[in-house]
Design a protein around this motif. Structure first.
Motif, short mmCIF file in Angstrom:
data_model
loop_
_atom_site.label_atom_id
_atom_site.label_comp_id
_atom_site.label_asym_id
_atom_site.label_seq_id
_atom_site.Cartn_x
_atom_site.Cartn_y
_atom_site.Cartn_z
N ILE A 199 1.37 -0.97 0.00
CA ILE A 199 0.25 -0.12 -0.29
C ILE A 199 1.09 1.40 -0.12
O ILE A 199 0.47 2.12 -0.49
N ALA A 200 1.56 0.66 0.52
CA ALA A 200 3.32 2.66 1.01
C ALA A 200 3.10 2.77 0.08
O ALA A 200 3.50 3.77 -1.06
N ILE A 201 3.97 1.31 -0.97
CA ILE A 201 4.84 1.91 -2.42
C ILE A 201 3.61 2.11 -3.70
O ILE A 201 4.31 2.64 -4.52
N ILE A 227 -1.19 4.83 -1.66
CA ILE A 227 -0.59 6.05 -1.33
C ILE A 227 -0.11 6.92 -2.09
O ILE A 227 -0.26 8.24 -2.42
N PRO A 228 1.27 6.41 -2.24
CA PRO A 228 2.00 7.91 -3.70
C PRO A 228 1.01 8.67 -4.55
O PRO A 228 0.97 9.46 -4.94
N ILE A 287 -2.16 11.23 -2.93
CA ILE A 287 -1.25 12.55 -2.30
C ILE A 287 -0.62 12.76 -3.20
O ILE A 287 -1.09 13.61 -3.34
N ILE A 288 -0.23 12.38 -4.88
CA ILE A 288 0.29 13.12 -5.96
C ILE A 288 -0.56 13.50 -6.50
O ILE A 288 -0.55 15.22 -7.28
#
Lengths: 283, 127
Positions: free
Chosen positions: B116-118, B121-122, B125-126
């Motif tokens: 999920i973090a990789i 999420i990016p 956010i972006i």
């Protein structure tokens, strides 16, 4: 001269790695004030460099611990559920703060967290010679038991921990701080396992070391995409911290090491105050 | 050797490879006077806007062939970030071998958080 600057950054990394492993706080906590205060590096780049070097020290030290079978992968992994979620949350908060140009806020939070970490680090984490066989439902369910061979007493030590939910809660906070500030939060992880779950110190420190890498990798992935990893800063810092922490851990056992440790803790006190002042725009 | 021993030595090898790539990349950066299409002066600015967000895996792999210092440094950093992720992956295998269903699931949850973090999420956010 660019090459001098590069070498200076390596030296900063060596100093931070050395001070970080001697004081027990970790290289990241030391490198961020050094980079921001002395070199004027933006704090998001400093945090990015710190995070990736945290992974380096964690993975680099892992095989030293495994020989003695000190780190407990089960306990570490069960707590990673909270640290990784916390790290995601912390990184998102950091992204929001940076996007609003509120870098000052990170300075203040960093300074406050650093000051809070100094007291337990100064007191030192010692093995308390009490029976470490606390049990509750979570001990059985999450298999929070293990054993290791203690070389100083030539005995096999059997241990168990309890209050898994307590540890999990502290790990959530450790994860948030790690993602928010770009540090490993090793001290908090040790507190959670030692004070919360009553695990033996040797198991606690080595399991915390294992966990730091996974937590930092989670935040790093988000930091990477957001562009907080600046290669020209991160490369020399990682190189330096790896060298510095190697020598720091060797010196830890010596008398001179104990005295230097006190000096470092004093300097970190100053660094923490400086970060807070910087955050309020005073310094 | 036990599975966990193999995993830990693998981690250390990962760190050594990363260290060597970072050192090699840095040397090349100075020999070539820059990398990634930038001069070394641009790269070294404290407020330089050249950072990880501009480096994709494909671009890095292309630069490696050209012995581009910046791309080799980026690869070194990616190897570093990947070591704990590989550790989690291999731990899943270890728990399956141990026939420990609870910990197989717990480790899959940790891996899911990482993924999920990789990947997720990016993007959130972006964009």
């Amino acid at each position: 001269m660019v090459i001098i600057y590069f070498i200076e950054l390596i030296v900063v990394g060596i100093l931070a790695g050395f001070a970080g492993s001697l004081s027990g706080l970790g290289g990241g906590v030391v490198v961020i004030p050094l980079l921001t205060i002395l070199f004027g590096v933006p704090i998001d780049y400093a945090a990015g460099a710190s995070l990736v070097s945290t992974i380096a020290t964690s993975s680099g030290a892992a095989s030293a611990y495994v020989k003695e079978r000190l780190s407990n992968i089960r306990i570490g992994m069960s707590l990673e559920v909270a640290t990784t979620l916390g790290a995601i949350g912390g990184s998102i908060i950091a992204a929001y703060i940076y996007s609003k140009n509120l870098d000052q806020l990170i300075f203040i939070i960093f300074g406050v967290v650093l000051l809070f970490l100094l007291y337990p680090t100064f007191k030192g984490f010692r093995e308390k010679h009490e029976r470490r066989m606390h049990k509750d439902w979570s001990t059985k369910f999450f298999q929070l038991e293990g054993n290791y061979y203690d070389r100083s007493t030539n005995k096999r030590v059997y241990y168990s921990g309890y209050r898994w939910w307590f540890g999990e809660g502290v790990m959530g906070i450790a994860g948030i701080i790690s993602g928010l500030l770009g540090i490993g939060s090793g001290t908090l992880k040790v507190i959670g396992m030692d004070w919360g779950m009553k695990l033996p110190m040797k198991v606690t420190t080595s399991t915390s070391n294992f966990m730091i890498g996974v937590t930092a990798a989670t935040s790093s992935a988000i930091y990477w995409a957001l562009g907080y990893v600046q290669p020209f800063i991160a490369a020399p810092i990682v190189i330096g911290i790896l060298i510095g922490s190697y020598y720091g851990s060797k010196m830890l056992q010596t008398m001179a090491g104990k005295r230097i440790r006190l000096i470092f803790l004093m300097l970190l006190l100053v660094a923490g105050l400086e970060m807070i002042l910087r955050g309020f725009g005073v310094a | 050797m036990e599975m966990n021993d193999i995993i830990s030595y693998g981690l250390r090898i990962g760190v050594i490879i990363s260290f060597l790539l970072l050192a090699l990349g840095s040397v090349l950066l100075f020999i070539n006077g820059g990398g990634g299409g930038y001069t070394i002066k641009q790269l070294s600015m404290t407020n330089s806007s050249i950072n990880s967000s501009q480096f994709s895996i494909n671009g890095i792999m292309h630069g490696i062939d050209m012995l581009d210092g910046m791309d080799i440094i980026m690869l070194g950093l990616i190897v570093l970030v990947a070591t704990p992720i590989v550790r989690v992956l291999l731990s899943i295998v270890a728990f399956v071998v141990e026939r420990n269903p609870l910990y197989t699931i717990i480790t899959i949850i940790v891996l899911t958080d990482l993924m999920i973090a990789i990947f997720i999420i990016p993007k959130l956010i972006i964009h």
